[in-house]
Design an enzyme around this catalytic site. Sequence first.
Site, PDB file in Angstrom:
ATOM      1  CE  LYS A 290      -9.883  -8.599  10.410  1.00 55.97           C
ATOM      2  NZ  LYS A 290      -8.726  -9.443  10.409  1.00 55.97           N
TER       3      LYS A 290
ATOM      4  CG  ASP B  16      -2.307  -5.709  -1.895  1.00 54.83           C
ATOM      5  OD1 ASP B  16      -3.444  -5.736  -1.408  1.00 54.83           O
ATOM      6  OD2 ASP B  16      -1.344  -5.151  -1.364  1.00 54.83           O
TER       7      ASP B  16
ATOM      8  CG  HIS C 274      -4.732  -0.886  -2.080  1.00 57.75           C
ATOM      9  ND1 HIS C 274      -3.672  -1.585  -2.589  1.00 57.75           N
ATOM     10  CD2 HIS C 274      -4.666  -1.017  -0.730  1.00 57.75           C
ATOM     11  CE1 HIS C 274      -2.983  -2.115  -1.583  1.00 57.75           C
ATOM     12  NE2 HIS C 274      -3.567  -1.789  -0.443  1.00 57.75           N
TER      13      HIS C 274
ATOM     14  NE  ARG D  51       2.969  -9.111   5.023  1.00 53.32           N
ATOM     15  CZ  ARG D  51       1.656  -9.141   4.854  1.00 53.32           C
ATOM     16  NH1 ARG D  51       0.928 -10.035   5.512  1.00 53.32           N
ATOM     17  NH2 ARG D  51       1.063  -8.282   4.054  1.00 53.32           N
TER      18      ARG D  51
ATOM     19  CB  CYS E 114      -1.010   0.012   1.136  1.00 52.69           C
ATOM     20  SG  CYS E 114      -1.113  -1.484   2.093  1.00 52.69           S
TER      21      CYS E 114
ATOM     22  CD  GLN F 291      -0.707  -8.783   0.462  1.00 52.02           C
ATOM     23  OE1 GLN F 291      -0.081  -7.760   0.167  1.00 52.02           O
ATOM     24  NE2 GLN F 291      -1.334  -8.923   1.602  1.00 52.02           N
TER      25      GLN F 291
ATOM     26  CG  HIS G 241      -5.883  -2.051   2.599  1.00 51.07           C
ATOM     27  ND1 HIS G 241      -4.579  -1.730   2.428  1.00 51.07           N
ATOM     28  CD2 HIS G 241      -6.378  -1.153   3.479  1.00 51.07           C
ATOM     29  CE1 HIS G 241      -4.284  -0.678   3.179  1.00 51.07           C
ATOM     30  NE2 HIS G 241      -5.358  -0.312   3.827  1.00 51.07           N
TER      31      HIS G 241
END
Length: 638
Positions: free
Chosen positions: A462, A380, A382, A360, A331, A378, A508
Amino acid sequence: MAKVTLPDGSTLEVSDGTTAGQLAERIGQGLSKAAVAAKINGQLVDLSTPINGDTAVQIITLKDSEGLEIMRHSCAHIMAEAICSIWPTTKLVYGPTVEDGFYYDVDLDEPIRPVDFERIEEKMLEIVKADRPFVRTEMSRSEALEKLAGDKYKTDNIRHADSEVISFYSQGDGFEDLCRGPHLPSTGRAGSFKVMSVAGAYWHGDPTQKMLQRVYGTSWPTKKELDDYLRRLDEAKKRDHRLLGRQLDLFSFDEAGPGFAFIHAKGMIIWNEIVDYWRSVHDKYGYQEIKTPIILNEQLWHKSGHWDNYKENMYFTSFDGASYAIKPMNCPGLCLVYKTTKHSYREFPMRVAELGLVHRHEVSGVMHGLFRVRQFTQDDAHIFCVPSQIEPEIIGVIELTFEIYRAFGFEDFHIELSTKPEKHIGSDEIWDVSTDALKNALAHKAIEYKINEGDGAFYGPKIDFHIRDCLKRSWQLGTIQLDFSMPQRFGLVYTDRDNTEKTPVMIHRAVLGSFERFIGILIEHYGGSFPLWLSPEQARVLPISEKSNDYAKAVQNKLKDGRLRCGCDLSDEKIGAKIARAHGEKLPYMLVVGPKEAGSDTVNVRIRASEETKTVGIGEFITIAKSKIADKKIDLAF
Ligand SMILES: [Zn+2]
Ligand SMILES: [Zn+2]
């Protein structure tokens, strides 16, 4: 008199002090026999709990997930009694439930070994056969501390208890344990159980504390359910993706990069097929795709808040006299892209996807093949939008998510919604608007979901998506997360209809989560037998003898021209050995060819996991295979 409201809305008058168990009896014999606990005004309690005044009561049976958990937790007490009776010096620590079972942490110098499990089970069976009631007694915190003085584990449990009233449960025969309950009415209701394994576990997970023994067990309402579960576990062992990954040459790990997967050529074919499909669906749903750097200046991570909240899980590097971090999330990079131009409400909703490589750090003990890695891609994306667009955008994400899951053959979903935690940023108004938008979107899609009250992140509510695989195991994959913090931290703005600058809503979302982990799940879900569209080698031509090699090569070339992934086994082995090898590699189609097939431009097709063979023209085979690929068919038969 107490007025009781039942879950169906009907009411019943009973005298004050009537227990939940007696109420169940009044409602009906069937329910009374099935009852294991009750929920009084939303709180789980024992059946022996008295009902007073106006109350809402639900009788809990083993059909309810809470009932199953109570049974499993009660079974943990029974196992604890059994262990204490075999090893009287045992100190009990705590015994919670886990998915499909329970464990009890015990402090005992003598190691409990798998050969001891049968002895423990026999003792448990005795306790169950005796059918002793679980009896609750209550006292004040100070009385309880006095009673358990000298027992460092149980006094610690009391200190962690959130109630001033401390309860103990005895199960007849002098065995008693500190516990907040509730439990089954008696030990005889414990179902079919099995002691599964034992492992070391530090007290409170703290490596400076003594290593305890964690004994795992499982229990099920019936013998059949226990057997089914054990069979699924057995099947899961055979499907272990680490084993199949090696056997099918899909990926590997090396000490040179602990937690970093090496994806092999065949694994990359599966990977790229998923990427191609993922891109096509995202294109259809109106997403743009970007790519941001994996190494970014440390300052950026101070700004994003990761430095303060996530530093322990990040990797760092430095060059040119400056300090950099390897991104754990995509992000912040996206925010920099957003800021390169001015934005207007007219561009919204703006959906931006990135297949981002993130790192990570995980402690080495928790790594597990592709399921827990330190580097992963990922899927991902947004979404930037205005508040009124949250709901339709969430609906769109839900539709896209389900479409993708279904393409892989997953049909069993479970959704959880997490709401505002005590510590949070953002106004109550924006929390209400967004939480309602999430709820409305789920209602719009007629999706049942579980609410985790107060479990949202501090920066927004979420939704989590869980799927069940063919072995009924649950996996959390996707997530939709509203964020009231990051757009502000990065000073992201757009020009609204009224010409003023405003902060956009940022969502996200990820569908598969991690590509590596998802491929691991797919390997186990399919047991290595991938559907045609994902198979690294979709067909292999097997000539029955050297004389047919030229025809075999010609068939292979035709399939390749038809854009099928086709191999050809020209080894000088017997046809039986060639078939066995292709079978071991779990190939969808084997095309056996000999003089007969060469004379008629045909192939003799053997389908994976099927005894039948079928002779078809080469062109016909290509047409059928291609239509199965296009439709992402799991079934190979034709
Ligand atoms: Zn208990
Ligand atoms: Zn994000």
